[in-house]
Scaffold this motif. Structure first.
Motif, PDB file in Angstrom:
ATOM      1  N   ALA A 137       0.832  -1.204   0.000  1.00  0.00           N
ATOM      2  CA  ALA A 137       0.000   0.000   0.000  1.00  0.00           C
ATOM      3  C   ALA A 137       0.864   1.250   0.000  1.00  0.00           C
ATOM      4  CB  ALA A 137      -0.923   0.007   1.217  1.00  0.00           C
ATOM      5  N   VAL A 181      -3.284  11.531  -0.003  1.00  0.00           N
ATOM      6  CA  VAL A 181      -3.989  10.627   0.909  1.00  0.00           C
ATOM      7  C   VAL A 181      -3.886  11.132   2.350  1.00  0.00           C
ATOM      8  CG1 VAL A 181      -3.985   8.297   1.894  1.00  0.00           C
ATOM      9  CG2 VAL A 181      -3.759   8.610  -0.572  1.00  0.00           C
ATOM     10  N   ALA A 184      -8.637   4.642  -7.917  1.00  0.00           N
ATOM     11  CA  ALA A 184      -7.439   4.240  -7.180  1.00  0.00           C
ATOM     12  C   ALA A 184      -6.307   3.814  -8.114  1.00  0.00           C
ATOM     13  CB  ALA A 184      -7.775   3.119  -6.202  1.00  0.00           C
ATOM     14  N   ARG A 219      -8.194  10.513  -0.058  1.00  0.00           N
ATOM     15  CA  ARG A 219      -8.021   9.277   0.705  1.00  0.00           C
ATOM     16  C   ARG A 219      -9.154   8.310   0.404  1.00  0.00           C
ATOM     17  NH1 ARG A 219      -8.113  10.771   6.520  1.00  0.00           N
ATOM     18  NH2 ARG A 219      -6.340  12.018   5.797  1.00  0.00           N
ATOM     19  N   SER A 220     -10.325   8.837   0.196  1.00  0.00           N
ATOM     20  CA  SER A 220     -11.479   7.994  -0.078  1.00  0.00           C
ATOM     21  C   SER A 220     -11.439   7.429  -1.493  1.00  0.00           C
ATOM     22  CB  SER A 220     -12.770   8.787   0.135  1.00  0.00           C
ATOM     23  OG  SER A 220     -13.891   8.035  -0.197  1.00  0.00           O
ATOM     24  N   SER A 275      -8.957   4.749  -2.130  1.00  0.00           N
ATOM     25  CA  SER A 275      -9.145   3.523  -1.348  1.00  0.00           C
ATOM     26  C   SER A 275     -10.357   2.730  -1.784  1.00  0.00           C
ATOM     27  CB  SER A 275      -9.284   3.865   0.152  1.00  0.00           C
ATOM     28  OG  SER A 275      -8.149   4.553   0.607  1.00  0.00           O
ATOM     29  N   ASN A 276     -11.427   3.404  -2.174  1.00  0.00           N
ATOM     30  CA  ASN A 276     -12.691   2.704  -2.375  1.00  0.00           C
ATOM     31  C   ASN A 276     -13.286   2.864  -3.756  1.00  0.00           C
ATOM     32  OD1 ASN A 276     -12.665   2.056   0.439  1.00  0.00           O
ATOM     33  ND2 ASN A 276     -13.394   4.145   0.858  1.00  0.00           N
TER      34      ASN A 276
END
Length: 960
Positions: free
Chosen positions: A21, A78, A94, A85-86, A89-90
């Motif tokens: 990551a 991030v 990404a 950050r969202s 990640s989701n």
């Protein structure tokens, strides 16, 4: 063993996942910023930009229309932004290497700067969009930057921002409210509260959101000059809201709608004339907080009882019950100016207990009173170091020792102190002020003057001092000088003697402006001795109605620079007022004007000034020129106007030579800025045009004896200026057509005066006020022009002109006592009233017109009691001047009041007639003219700090 190996394997998996990551997050990403099509693209390495590079990017993008792409470390995005950050990640972004950000370009630039650790250089217009973007993208550092900026810019106590910070405050508050950033909302409310005195001057003040205004008014650091300023601001805001918004119920706890904000106003600390003149005609007093009266309704009849009784009898109890934890007089650490003008409720105890509001329930901790040991103990109060201006005009209940002690404790750095119309304060108060306010630069101790000695008009037969009050002196042991004092006003102080005046001169060496108008005891030599103490330093000198004569004239030339060539405007005499100085000869006036070319204000009414003196004046900076009742001609006035195009006020009323030598002014493209013209002889339609009055900023026109202005010119006034406010006509020929046309056009008129005019004015002119032209009217004088006026006409005027403050009905012989009752019940805010009405008494005035300051009753019939003067001083707390006729007294005389030392009453004029029983017949419809010349003389009673003076004047006097 197996369990342990499983834990190790799990730990190794987590470490491997986090490493992957981290590796993914450390890769750069391209952010494409902007909207629409562009002519090209430019990739910028965000991590390598300096602060100067960031500033130039916005201009480059706007000028070249290029799409800007930032290469940004994904790990930084991030870490700094919840939005990125969202999506990293989701969401499917990404794995993208390039992301489009559709947002305001300058805002994104500022957000990226915050992410990279740069300090932003914000302006007020940037804060709201930055805050909105910072909340959407979840950039905490940008939110903190906005909060820090708002906290620093709005909490200074004075708005220092060059880009009008207060203008953007409502939008910042709205954005913070919409985004839920309560800390910024609180900072905005606090900032508006601290800068409220400046915010009310802003045109956009009426657009401030209600909840922000509510939070501001309720804030403990609300900083205003006075309770009246706060009330005026809220009324202005309320009157500019739409009817739908006024009736809206914003929240459950504010179910009363917008009027609920008036509960914040302290009604008991508003001037009486403001309450009765501004609030009572338009608003029910129930919308204000009634304080200790509970649910009892408040009306104009009991407003005095409410405002005075609770405060004067027990100020501590009043503050404890009504305003616990809140100072009655709004003082904060940011206060720079406090104005309590007209608040006669103010006393020494109220000042102290209000200043110490945070300790209301505790006992005074001061063990001794170092300045006045015999006075009662006061609570400790804070020092308001920023307070520089304090105004306490028309507050005659506060005593000298209480005031000086409060000033010493609360504002030792005071620069300006205004105490106009406080006759209970002796001139000797300056000895006390030198200890408590050593930095004082401006001191105003003036009182309302009444100069009755006019050359050729009246003669003082005898003068007698009836009562002498002891003059109080301060008890300070320190030096009693005011070394920094630059401006001193003693206007109307008839008790001022030569010795006291010269003593002031020695103790105030820095004086540059002095006003001694109306100081009748000063002699020519006394004034000259004073002026000789100040060589080459005076900028402002006013001595109207004094014995200023040859010696004073020579001394004044010594006190101001006479070398025109080497004198700058800032060091020269700019104001000279010598009205009614009858001791001056023409040669003295010529000398004065010859060597004062920088005068901006020149007033020489009722003097022997002539054309020769005016031609000797070479100045070009005049703004105000008063030559009333002099022998100047139109030729000399033309000479002055031609050289002073910035002249704003011109008064030549009573100058008879203007008729034989008219104005010959030729505009020749020259524009004039006249705002107020007062003329008689020499004024006509042609001179009206030649003076350029048809194209200037005229707001006020007064036409006296000898002047003639046609109806056509009167009708054109509305086209001259949309802000025309004042018109006064005396001895003019007017008609219904001209009056009706003028009233229809001039709906913004504030003052209408018609005196001794000829022509056919009928009831139709009065009915024209129904059209709305009377809504703004504050002064109405109808003297000897409407003999047909009846009670029904007065009733009509009371509904069409509700805001009248000055009213005069003279020669209206059909009016009865019913009109008096209408006046008392409809115009509660009157502060000046002149009546000639048949009546049985005037007790209703004492109960209904409690804001009266000037009352003139002439030939009203035998209905006034002998104690009317005493009754007036008791029931009318603001009354300063009273004029009566002895023939109106039931007892054929008026008793002298006994306690005027503790009231506002300063001047009483009692006119006497030759044979009252024969000449002063009651006014009736059948007999409405007085037979013969009935007036014999006038008794003038005048109170000052030294006592009561009684004078006899050989004709009838009227208050001007």
């Amino acid at each position: 063993m197996a369990d342990r190996s499983h834990e190790v394997a799990s730990l190794e998996g987590e470490i491997m996942s986090s490493s992957v990551a981290a590796a993914a997050a450390s890769t750069p990403v391209l952010l494409e910023v902007g909207f629409g099509c562009c002519d090209g693209e430019k990739i910028v390495e965000a991590g390598t930009l300096s602060s100067e590079d960031w500033k130039g990017l916005v201009a480059e993008v706007e000028n070249l229309r290029i799409g800007l792409i930032f290469r940004v470390n994904k790990e930084l995005l991030v870490k700094q932004s919840t939005y990125f950050r969202s999506i990293f990640s989701n969401f499917r972004e990404a794995g993208y290497e390039r992301i489009m950000v559709k947002w305001d370009t300058p805002t994104i630039f500022m957000l990226l700067q915050c992410m990279h650790g740069f300090n932003l250089s914000l302006s007020s217009s940037m804060v709201a969009p930055l805050l909105q973007g910072a909340v959407f993208f979840g950039v905490e550092s940008a939110i903190s930057a906005c909060e820090d900026w708002v906290a620093s810019m709005f909490h200074t106590g004075s708005n220092q921002s060059n880009d009008n910070t207060l203008v953007c405050l409502p939008s910042i508050w709205t954005t913070a409210s919409d985004t839920g950033v309560t800390s910024i909302m609180e900072h905005c409310a606090k900032g508006l509260a601290i800068n409220f005195a400046e915010a009310v001057l802003w045109e956009g003040f009426v657009d401030i959101p209600f909840l922000l205004l509510w939070a501001c008014v309720d804030h403990p650091e609300l900083t205003v000059h006075s309770e009246m300023q706060l009330c005026n601001a809220l009324l202005r805001w309320y009157e500019n809201q739409t009817e739908e918004l006024r009736l809206a119920e914003l929240t459950k706890h504010l179910c009363e709608g917008y009027t609920s904000i008036f509960k914040k106003i302290q009604l008991s600390l508003l001037p009486i004339e403001f309450i009765l003149g501004r609030l009572v005609p338009k608003y029910p007093l129930e919308i204000f907080e009634v304080g200790t009266r509970g649910e009892e309704s408040l009306s104009a009849a009991n407003i005095l009882e409410y405002c005075f009784a609770s405060i004067l009898k027990s100020p501590l109890e009043f503050l404890q019950k009504s305003w616990v934890g809140k100072p009655a007089i709004r003082l904060t650490r940011h206060s720079q100016e406090v104005d309590l003008s007209g608040c006669q409720q103010v006393t020494g105890p109220l000042l102290f207990w209000s200043s110490a509001a945070c300790n209301l329930l505790s006992k005074p901790s001061r063990k001794s009173n170092p300045l006045f040991p015999h006075k009662p103990l006061w609570p400790d109060i804070p020092c308001f170091e920023n307070l520089k201006t304090f105004t306490l005009s028309r507050c005659w209940r506060i005593q000298e020792e209480d005031l000086c002690e409060w000033l010493a404790a609360a504002c030792p750095k005071l620069l300006i102190l205004r105490l106009q119309d406080c006759p209970q304060l002796a001139i000797s108060i300056y000895t006390s002020l030198s200890a408590c306010c050593p930095l004082l630069e401006v001191l105003d101790l003036s009182v309302t003057e009444e100069i009755v000695e006019m050359k050729g008009a009246v003669t003082v037969q005898k003068s007698q001092v009836l009562v002498v009050y002891p003059v109080t002196h301060g008890s300070y042991n320190k030096s009693d000088g005011l070394p920094n004092l630059k401006e001193l006003s003693l206007r109307g102080r008839s008790e001022l003697s030569d010795g006291m005046f010269n003593s002031l001169g020695y103790k105030c060496p820095a004086l540059q402006a002095v006003d001694i108008s109306g100081c009748s005891q000063l002699t020519d030599s006394g004034i000259a001795t004073f002026l000789n103490l100040y060589p080459n330093c005076f900028k402002d000198f006013r001595a109207a109605g004094t014995s200023f004569g040859p010696a004073s004239s020579r001394a004044l030339l010594h006190a101001v620079p006479v070398d025109v060539a080497s004198t700058s405007k800032n060091h020269a005499l700019q104001t000279l007022d010598l009205d009614k100085c009858f001791g001056l000869e023409e040669k003295h006036l010529i000398q004065l004007l010859k060597y004062q070319p920088f005068l901006a204000y020149l007033s020489m009414a009722y003097t022997c000034v002539s054309d020769t003196a005016l031609f000797a004046f070479s100045g070009t900076d005049l703004l105000h020129l008063n030559l009333r009742e002099t022998q100047v001609s139109g030729r000399a006035v033309t000479h002055i106007m031609a050289k002073n195009s910035r002249l704003k006020v011109l008064n030549t009323r009573g100058c008879t030579q203007m008729a034989t030598n008219n104005l010959e002014l030729q505009c020749d493209g020259q524009s004039f800025q006249l705002e107020e013209v007062i003329m008689g002889w020499g004024l006509s339609d042609s001179s009206f045009k030649s003076m350029g009055l048809g194209s200037c900023r005229l707001q006020s026109l007064t036409v006296g004896v000898g002047g003639t202005v046609s109806n056509t010119t009167l009708r054109s006034l509305s086209h001259i200026s949309s802000t025309f406010k004042h018109i006064s006509l005396c001895f003019q020929v007017i008609s219904d057509e001209g009056m009706m046309s003028m009233l229809q056009e001039l709906k913004g008129l504030h003052t209408l005066e018609l005196r001794h005019c000829l022509g056919q004015i009928s009831r139709e002119s009065i009915r024209m006020f129904k059209g709305g032209c009377g809504l703004n009217l504050t002064c109405l004088r109808l003297e000897r022009v409407t003999p047909w006026m009846e009670d029904s006409d007065v009733l009509l005027l009371s509904s069409t002109c509700p805001g009248l403050c000055r009213l005069s009905f003279v020669g209206c012989h059909c009016l009865t006592s019913d009109s008096l009752r209408i006046i008392a019940s409809k115009w509660h805010g009157l502060y000046e009233l002149k009546l000639e009405i048949t009546m049985d008494g005037a007790s209703c005035l004492l109960l209904g017109c409690q804001a009266l300051q000037v009352l003139h009753l002439r030939h009203t019939g035998k209905g006034l009691s002998g104690s009317f003067i005493q009754d007036s001083s008791m029931h009318l707390p603001l009354l300063q001047k009273l004029a009566l006729d002895t023939c109106d007294s039931v007892e054929k005389l008026f008793n002298k009041p006994t306690n005027t030392r503790y009231s506002a009453l300063r001047v009483v004029q009692i006119a006497r007639c030759h044979q009252p029983s024969l000449f002063c017949l009651p006014s009736t419809r059948a007999n409405h003219h007085y037979f013969g010349q009935c007036h014999k003389d006038t008794i003038v009673l005048e109170w000052n700090t030294c006592g009561l003076k009684r004078r006899f004047v050989n004709e009838r006097l009227c208050f001007s």
